[in-house]
Design a protein around this motif. Structure first.
Motif, short mmCIF file in Angstrom:
data_model
loop_
_atom_site.label_atom_id
_atom_site.label_comp_id
_atom_site.label_asym_id
_atom_site.label_seq_id
_atom_site.Cartn_x
_atom_site.Cartn_y
_atom_site.Cartn_z
N ILE A 21 0.83 -1.02 0.07
CA ILE A 21 -0.03 0.18 -0.04
C ILE A 21 0.97 1.14 -0.12
CG2 ILE A 21 -1.70 1.32 1.37
CD1 ILE A 21 -2.84 -1.35 2.30
N SER A 22 0.51 2.02 -0.96
CA SER A 22 1.24 3.45 -1.07
C SER A 22 0.81 4.35 -0.06
CB SER A 22 1.41 3.88 -2.68
OG SER A 22 1.97 5.15 -2.55
N ILE A 23 1.37 5.22 0.79
CA ILE A 23 1.15 5.97 1.71
C ILE A 23 1.72 7.22 1.71
CG2 ILE A 23 0.09 4.36 3.37
CD1 ILE A 23 2.55 4.77 5.03
N MET A 24 1.63 8.25 2.36
CA MET A 24 2.11 9.59 2.34
C MET A 24 2.16 10.08 3.81
SD MET A 24 0.13 11.45 -0.75
CE MET A 24 0.64 13.21 -0.20
N LYS A 25 2.95 11.26 4.40
CA LYS A 25 3.03 11.56 5.45
C LYS A 25 1.93 12.74 5.68
CE LYS A 25 7.53 10.60 6.99
NZ LYS A 25 9.11 11.20 7.55
N THR A 26 0.76 12.22 5.97
CA THR A 26 -0.44 13.36 6.26
C THR A 26 -1.38 12.77 7.41
OG1 THR A 26 -2.32 14.37 4.83
CG2 THR A 26 -1.53 11.99 4.52
N THR A 27 -1.77 13.90 7.83
CA THR A 27 -2.66 13.61 9.05
C THR A 27 -3.96 12.42 8.83
OG1 THR A 27 -3.95 15.47 8.50
CG2 THR A 27 -1.90 15.68 10.07
N ASP A 28 -4.62 12.65 7.29
CA ASP A 28 -5.86 12.05 7.25
C ASP A 28 -5.27 10.38 6.98
OD1 ASP A 28 -4.81 13.38 5.26
OD2 ASP A 28 -6.11 12.63 3.74
N LEU A 29 -4.25 10.05 7.23
CA LEU A 29 -3.84 8.56 7.35
C LEU A 29 -3.95 7.97 8.46
CD1 LEU A 29 -1.01 8.23 4.57
CD2 LEU A 29 -3.16 7.12 4.66
N THR A 30 -4.11 8.73 9.71
CA THR A 30 -4.52 8.22 10.84
C THR A 30 -5.33 6.84 11.11
OG1 THR A 30 -4.01 10.50 11.90
CG2 THR A 30 -4.94 8.82 13.46
N PRO A 31 -6.52 6.87 10.35
CA PRO A 31 -7.47 5.72 10.47
C PRO A 31 -6.70 4.64 9.88
CG PRO A 31 -8.60 7.87 9.92
CD PRO A 31 -7.24 8.02 9.82
N PHE A 32 -5.84 4.68 8.81
CA PHE A 32 -5.13 3.67 8.39
C PHE A 32 -4.15 3.08 9.47
CE2 PHE A 32 -1.14 2.16 6.56
CZ PHE A 32 -1.50 1.04 5.71
N HIS A 33 -3.34 3.94 10.14
CA HIS A 33 -2.19 3.65 11.09
C HIS A 33 -2.85 3.04 12.30
CE1 HIS A 33 0.70 5.29 8.48
NE2 HIS A 33 0.39 6.40 8.63
N LEU A 34 -3.97 3.56 12.60
CA LEU A 34 -4.73 3.17 13.80
C LEU A 34 -5.30 1.53 13.58
CD1 LEU A 34 -5.65 3.70 16.75
CD2 LEU A 34 -7.94 4.62 15.63
N ALA A 35 -5.83 1.32 12.35
CA ALA A 35 -6.29 0.07 12.11
C ALA A 35 -5.04 -1.03 12.05
CB ALA A 35 -6.80 0.00 10.73
N ARG A 36 -3.88 -0.47 11.68
CA ARG A 36 -2.88 -1.38 11.57
C ARG A 36 -2.43 -1.68 13.09
NH1 ARG A 36 2.61 0.00 7.96
NH2 ARG A 36 3.65 -2.29 7.73
N LYS A 37 -2.03 -0.62 13.73
CA LYS A 37 -1.68 -0.83 15.06
C LYS A 37 -2.82 -1.85 15.81
CE LYS A 37 1.41 2.80 16.16
NZ LYS A 37 2.49 1.88 16.86
N GLU A 38 -3.98 -1.68 15.74
CA GLU A 38 -4.89 -2.44 16.48
C GLU A 38 -5.20 -3.89 16.05
OE1 GLU A 38 -6.29 -1.67 19.30
OE2 GLU A 38 -5.38 0.32 19.40
N GLY A 39 -4.60 -4.17 14.85
CA GLY A 39 -4.42 -5.43 14.26
C GLY A 39 -5.77 -5.71 13.46
N PHE A 40 -6.46 -4.52 13.10
CA PHE A 40 -7.64 -4.84 12.32
C PHE A 40 -7.56 -5.59 10.94
CE2 PHE A 40 -9.79 -0.98 14.48
CZ PHE A 40 -9.64 -1.72 15.81
N PHE A 41 -6.24 -5.31 10.21
CA PHE A 41 -5.87 -5.99 9.12
C PHE A 41 -5.42 -7.34 9.56
CE2 PHE A 41 -4.86 -1.56 7.95
CZ PHE A 41 -5.66 -1.57 6.73
N GLU A 42 -4.71 -7.81 10.38
CA GLU A 42 -4.38 -8.85 10.71
C GLU A 42 -5.91 -9.80 11.10
OE1 GLU A 42 -1.84 -9.22 14.21
OE2 GLU A 42 -0.30 -8.05 13.09
N GLU A 43 -6.71 -9.17 11.85
CA GLU A 43 -8.07 -10.01 12.06
C GLU A 43 -8.86 -10.44 10.77
OE1 GLU A 43 -10.12 -7.67 14.95
OE2 GLU A 43 -8.54 -7.97 16.16
N GLU A 44 -8.42 -9.58 9.74
CA GLU A 44 -9.24 -9.90 8.36
C GLU A 44 -8.52 -10.89 7.46
OE1 GLU A 44 -12.07 -9.09 7.02
OE2 GLU A 44 -12.72 -7.39 8.63
N GLY A 45 -7.09 -10.87 8.05
CA GLY A 45 -6.36 -12.03 7.08
C GLY A 45 -5.31 -11.35 6.43
N LEU A 46 -4.91 -10.18 6.75
CA LEU A 46 -4.32 -9.34 5.71
C LEU A 46 -2.84 -8.76 6.11
CD1 LEU A 46 -6.89 -6.67 4.41
CD2 LEU A 46 -5.84 -8.76 3.02
N SER A 47 -1.93 -8.96 5.53
CA SER A 47 -0.54 -8.71 5.87
C SER A 47 -0.30 -7.31 5.23
CB SER A 47 0.63 -9.66 5.61
OG SER A 47 1.93 -9.15 5.96
#
Length: 345
Positions: free
Chosen positions: A57-83
């Motif tokens: 996934i291509s990302i940038m240093k911007t404030t509106d990516l916070t939900p993505f980083h939060l989903a990643r830290k909380e393991g929401f992607f892992e729970e969906e089976g995604l790395s």
């Protein structure tokens, strides 16, 4: 607790988030909807096995990516089976180029490069550009034109024939600015836009190389603190109020071949967005960690409005505005580009 969790624990936040999060968490802890423990292929919360489990996934240093980083830290992607593996892009245009070139499966970008690529047929041989999730819209005071006190720009009506810093031409930066100028009867075609990366904006203002600058957070606060800049006008008012500014794109061929993978990404992003909206105390540390701001700026920043679910009527506003200001030459139907958002069940 998933690897990289913030450590607060989902159960402590259940009163603050949607009931759907409770259900997803419960289902995820029960072998993914009844799947046996010895199954090796992950499933996407009961909607079929994932066609691909590793996403770039291509990302940038911007404030509106916070939900993505939060989903990643909380393991929401892992729970969906995604790395999830990320690659950094310096701009929305560069992020879209990574998508077109096959360097990323999904790319974050402001909407204008995504629609511009579609209008030019840049991905026509690959199923076109598709929108898989929303990211943010421009809330009050989150997208501003600023200037230093000795600038000739004191109000929006002073903008004609001025030099204005923007991230790049034909982006959401000059699009929102032009729309605001037109609404106020200012000749938007007379403005000279100076490409300026956000981190360099304060110096450009201080040196007098530009008369004003378009900025979003954290750069609104940054220009105030480091250049003495003051807000001149909000670009998210009137016709551009709550304008969608950024989202997530993928190629049509990828979406067609990986529908369950895209649905899993959408669900993880929706959960991350819901959580970010529910508790700002979770957001601010991520701004420091991923957006490159200090703690004081993170506390002061007026954030864009986080979004996840794509709504055609909202998103259509962007290509319509691009057509009005001659960024694209022909009409685009946003609905044909949108991948319906998978529900969090």
């Amino acid at each position: 607790m998933p690897k990289g969790s913030t450590g607060r624990g989902l159960r402590t936040r259940l009163p603050k988030v949607a009931t759907t999060l409770t259900l997803v968490t419960a289902l995820s802890s029960c072998g993914l909807l009844g799947g046996s423990d010895d199954e090796t292929e992950p499933q996407s919360s009961g909607n079929g096995k994932l066609e691909k489990t590793e996403l770039t996934i291509s990302i940038m240093k911007t404030t509106d990516l916070t939900p993505f980083h939060l989903a990643r830290k909380e393991g929401f992607f892992e729970e969906e089976g995604l790395s999830v593996k990320t690659v950094d892009a310096p701009s929305g245009n560069a992020s879209v180029q990574k998508l077109l070139g096959g360097e990323s499966d999904i790319s974050y970008s402001s909407y204008t490069p995504l629609f511009l690529a579609e209008s030019k047929g840049a991905a026509a041989s690959k199923g076109g550009v598709k929108l898989v999730a929303d990211a943010a819209s421009a809330g009050p005071n989150s997208t501003m034109v600023v200037a230093v006190p000795d600038s000739p720009v004191k109000s929006v009506r002073d903008m004609a024939n001025k030099r204005v810093a923007v991230t790049a031409p034909n982006t959401i930066s000059d699009l929102l600015t032009n729309a605001t100028l037109k609404t106020n009867g200012v000749d938007w075609k007379s403005v000279t836009y100076v490409p300026t990366p956000f981190p360099q904006t304060a110096q450009q203002l201080k040196s007098g190389n530009v008369d004003a600058a378009f900025v979003t957070e954290p750069w609104i606060v940054d220009t105030q603190r480091n250049a003495g800049a003051v807000p001149i006008f909000d670009t998210a008012v009137g016709p551009t109020a709550d304008m969608p500014v950024a989202g997530w794109g993928a190629l049509g061929d990828f979406v067609e071949k990986h529908p369950n993978t895209i649905a899993a990404f959408q669900r993880a992003m929706q959960r991350g967005t819901d959580l970010a909206l529910s508790d700002r105390s979770l957001v601010e540390p991520l701004l420091v960690e991923f957006a490159g701001v200090d703690e004081q700026t993170a506390k002061m920043a007026t954030l864009l409005t986080f979004q996840s679910k794509l709504e055609a009527s909202r998103i259509q506003r962007v290509p319509d505005l691009m057509l009005e200001f001659e960024v694209i030459k022909t009409e685009l139907d946003a609905e044909k580009m949108i991948v319906p958002t998978a529900p969090v069940t």
